[in-house]
Design a protein around this motif. Structure first.
Motif, PDB file in Angstrom:
ATOM      1  N   VAL A 187     -10.418 -11.808  -0.520  1.00  0.00           N
ATOM      2  CA  VAL A 187      -9.439 -10.857   0.013  1.00  0.00           C
ATOM      3  C   VAL A 187      -7.924 -11.477  -0.015  1.00  0.00           C
ATOM      4  CG1 VAL A 187      -8.464 -10.001   2.302  1.00  0.00           C
ATOM      5  CG2 VAL A 187     -11.040  -9.637   1.806  1.00  0.00           C
ATOM      6  N   SER A 188      -7.994 -12.972  -0.059  1.00  0.00           N
ATOM      7  CA  SER A 188      -6.537 -13.539  -0.380  1.00  0.00           C
ATOM      8  C   SER A 188      -6.319 -13.581  -1.629  1.00  0.00           C
ATOM      9  CB  SER A 188      -6.588 -14.938   0.053  1.00  0.00           C
ATOM     10  OG  SER A 188      -7.377 -15.757  -0.580  1.00  0.00           O
ATOM     11  N   ILE A 189      -7.210 -13.588  -2.807  1.00  0.00           N
ATOM     12  CA  ILE A 189      -6.734 -13.417  -3.960  1.00  0.00           C
ATOM     13  C   ILE A 189      -6.609 -12.063  -4.712  1.00  0.00           C
ATOM     14  CG2 ILE A 189      -8.000 -15.624  -4.939  1.00  0.00           C
ATOM     15  CD1 ILE A 189     -10.322 -13.967  -6.133  1.00  0.00           C
ATOM     16  N   ALA A 190      -7.156 -11.215  -3.934  1.00  0.00           N
ATOM     17  CA  ALA A 190      -6.849  -9.742  -4.136  1.00  0.00           C
ATOM     18  C   ALA A 190      -5.521  -9.035  -3.434  1.00  0.00           C
ATOM     19  CB  ALA A 190      -8.126  -8.787  -3.888  1.00  0.00           C
ATOM     20  N   SER A 191      -4.898  -9.723  -2.734  1.00  0.00           N
ATOM     21  CA  SER A 191      -3.679  -9.078  -2.017  1.00  0.00           C
ATOM     22  C   SER A 191      -2.534  -9.373  -2.807  1.00  0.00           C
ATOM     23  CB  SER A 191      -3.781  -9.740  -0.679  1.00  0.00           C
ATOM     24  OG  SER A 191      -3.451 -11.079  -0.836  1.00  0.00           O
ATOM     25  N   LYS A 192      -1.577  -8.607  -2.734  1.00  0.00           N
ATOM     26  CA  LYS A 192      -0.257  -8.526  -3.567  1.00  0.00           C
ATOM     27  C   LYS A 192       0.875  -8.210  -2.750  1.00  0.00           C
ATOM     28  CE  LYS A 192      -1.207  -5.827  -6.867  1.00  0.00           C
ATOM     29  NZ  LYS A 192      -1.235  -5.164  -8.187  1.00  0.00           N
ATOM     30  N   TRP A 193       1.939  -8.933  -2.976  1.00  0.00           N
ATOM     31  CA  TRP A 193       3.034  -8.516  -1.814  1.00  0.00           C
ATOM     32  C   TRP A 193       3.719  -7.281  -2.523  1.00  0.00           C
ATOM     33  CZ3 TRP A 193       3.535 -10.735   2.563  1.00  0.00           C
ATOM     34  CH2 TRP A 193       2.952 -11.812   2.753  1.00  0.00           C
ATOM     35  N   ASP A 194       4.229  -6.663  -1.713  1.00  0.00           N
ATOM     36  CA  ASP A 194       4.961  -5.212  -1.941  1.00  0.00           C
ATOM     37  C   ASP A 194       4.209  -4.308  -2.858  1.00  0.00           C
ATOM     38  OD1 ASP A 194       7.245  -6.338  -1.052  1.00  0.00           O
ATOM     39  OD2 ASP A 194       7.985  -7.494  -2.790  1.00  0.00           O
ATOM     40  N   ALA A 195       2.882  -4.353  -2.620  1.00  0.00           N
ATOM     41  CA  ALA A 195       1.887  -3.374  -3.070  1.00  0.00           C
ATOM     42  C   ALA A 195       1.383  -2.392  -2.015  1.00  0.00           C
ATOM     43  CB  ALA A 195       0.752  -3.885  -4.020  1.00  0.00           C
ATOM     44  N   THR A 196       0.720  -1.408  -2.300  1.00  0.00           N
ATOM     45  CA  THR A 196       0.363  -0.392  -1.511  1.00  0.00           C
ATOM     46  C   THR A 196      -1.002   0.120  -1.607  1.00  0.00           C
ATOM     47  OG1 THR A 196       0.787   1.745  -0.373  1.00  0.00           O
ATOM     48  CG2 THR A 196       1.402   1.707  -2.769  1.00  0.00           C
ATOM     49  N   VAL A 197      -1.677   0.841  -0.708  1.00  0.00           N
ATOM     50  CA  VAL A 197      -3.175   1.330  -1.007  1.00  0.00           C
ATOM     51  C   VAL A 197      -2.952   2.171  -2.085  1.00  0.00           C
ATOM     52  CG1 VAL A 197      -3.780   0.955   1.296  1.00  0.00           C
ATOM     53  CG2 VAL A 197      -2.667   3.101   0.635  1.00  0.00           C
ATOM     54  N   THR A 233       4.796   9.741  -4.244  1.00  0.00           N
ATOM     55  CA  THR A 233       5.804  10.073  -4.797  1.00  0.00           C
ATOM     56  C   THR A 233       6.709   8.882  -5.124  1.00  0.00           C
ATOM     57  OG1 THR A 233       6.885  11.164  -3.223  1.00  0.00           O
ATOM     58  CG2 THR A 233       5.489  12.631  -4.779  1.00  0.00           C
ATOM     59  N   ALA A 234       6.732   7.930  -3.955  1.00  0.00           N
ATOM     60  CA  ALA A 234       7.614   6.873  -3.811  1.00  0.00           C
ATOM     61  C   ALA A 234       7.341   5.913  -4.983  1.00  0.00           C
ATOM     62  CB  ALA A 234       7.742   6.329  -2.627  1.00  0.00           C
ATOM     63  N   PHE A 235       6.177   5.892  -5.374  1.00  0.00           N
ATOM     64  CA  PHE A 235       5.789   4.836  -6.544  1.00  0.00           C
ATOM     65  C   PHE A 235       4.850   5.753  -7.587  1.00  0.00           C
ATOM     66  CE2 PHE A 235       5.007   3.203  -2.088  1.00  0.00           C
ATOM     67  CZ  PHE A 235       5.842   1.977  -2.227  1.00  0.00           C
ATOM     68  N   PRO A 236       5.728   5.391  -8.863  1.00  0.00           N
ATOM     69  CA  PRO A 236       5.037   6.025  -9.995  1.00  0.00           C
ATOM     70  C   PRO A 236       3.767   5.696 -10.217  1.00  0.00           C
ATOM     71  CG  PRO A 236       6.861   4.323 -10.407  1.00  0.00           C
ATOM     72  CD  PRO A 236       6.905   4.551  -9.056  1.00  0.00           C
ATOM     73  N   VAL A 237       3.074   6.441 -10.573  1.00  0.00           N
ATOM     74  CA  VAL A 237       1.588   6.059 -11.173  1.00  0.00           C
ATOM     75  C   VAL A 237       1.405   5.255 -12.267  1.00  0.00           C
ATOM     76  CG1 VAL A 237      -0.696   7.317 -11.772  1.00  0.00           C
ATOM     77  CG2 VAL A 237       0.704   8.353 -10.027  1.00  0.00           C
ATOM     78  N   GLU A 238       2.463   5.542 -13.336  1.00  0.00           N
ATOM     79  CA  GLU A 238       2.515   4.668 -14.303  1.00  0.00           C
ATOM     80  C   GLU A 238       2.618   3.115 -14.178  1.00  0.00           C
ATOM     81  OE1 GLU A 238       4.507   7.349 -13.894  1.00  0.00           O
ATOM     82  OE2 GLU A 238       3.443   8.747 -14.693  1.00  0.00           O
ATOM     83  N   ASP A 239       3.265   3.026 -13.000  1.00  0.00           N
ATOM     84  CA  ASP A 239       3.240   1.499 -12.705  1.00  0.00           C
ATOM     85  C   ASP A 239       2.185   0.985 -12.022  1.00  0.00           C
ATOM     86  OD1 ASP A 239       4.392  -0.942 -12.542  1.00  0.00           O
ATOM     87  OD2 ASP A 239       6.068  -0.366 -11.573  1.00  0.00           O
ATOM     88  N   VAL A 240       1.097   0.399 -12.416  1.00  0.00           N
ATOM     89  CA  VAL A 240      -0.091   0.201 -11.685  1.00  0.00           C
ATOM     90  C   VAL A 240       0.268  -1.166 -10.819  1.00  0.00           C
ATOM     91  CG1 VAL A 240      -1.622   1.278 -13.167  1.00  0.00           C
ATOM     92  CG2 VAL A 240      -1.070  -1.244 -13.589  1.00  0.00           C
TER      93      VAL A 240
END
Length: 122
Positions: A50-60, A65-72
Motif C-alpha cells: 500500500v505504501s509503494i502504491a500511494s502517491k501524493w496529490d493523486a485521486t481515486v 472534470t477537475a482532473f484531465p483523463v489524459e494526465d494519468v
C-alpha cells in the motif's frame, strides 16, 4: 540524511513490523504467539504494498472534470489496493482457521507449547 529517514517512515515501520513478525514465528514456543507473529508479518507485507502504491496529490480513479483523463499521473493505480484488500480478507480467514485448529489442538493435547506438543505426538 535525516530527511531520508523521515521521508521513508512507512518503509521503516514496515521493516520493524517484518522483524517483529519474523521473531514471533521463529523464536516463540507458544503456538498462539507464532500465529500472532504470522499475522503481524502479513500486515507488514500489506502495508509495504500500500505504501509503494500511494502517491501524493493523486485521486481515486473516478472521472472528474477537475482532473484531465489524459494526465494519468493525477490518478492512483487501483490494482495494488484491490489486491491488498483481497490479501486482508484471505488473511482474516486464514487466521480464523488457525485459531480453530489451535483450539482443537488444545482440547486434544492440553498444551499449546511447541516442544511439549511434539513430545506428546511422538
Amino acid at each position: 540524511m535525516i530527511e531520508f529517514f523521515t521521508g521513508h517512515y512507512a518503509y521503516w515501520f514496515t521493516v520493524i513490523l517484518l522483524c517483529v513478525g519474523t521473531y514471533g514465528i521463529l523464536f516463540k514456543k507458544n503456538l498462539i504467539k507464532k500465529t500472532i507473529g504470522l499475522s503481524i508479518l502479513q500486515i507488514s507485507v500489506v502495508m509495504f504494498f500500500v505504501s509503494i502504491a500511494s502517491k501524493w496529490d493523486a485521486t481515486v480513479p473516478v472521472r472528474d472534470t477537475a482532473f484531465p483523463v489524459e494526465d494519468v499521473a493525477n490518478y492512483l493505480n487501483p490494482l495494488p489496493h484491490t489486491l491488498m484488500l483481497t490479501a486482508i480478507v484471505v488473511g482474516v480467514a486464514t487466521l480464523g482457521v488457525a485459531f480453530t485448529l489451535l483450539v482443537a489442538i488444545y482440547n486434544r493435547y492440553d498444551t499449546l507449547d511447541e516442544q511439549e506438543l511434539l513430545e506428546k505426538i511422538q
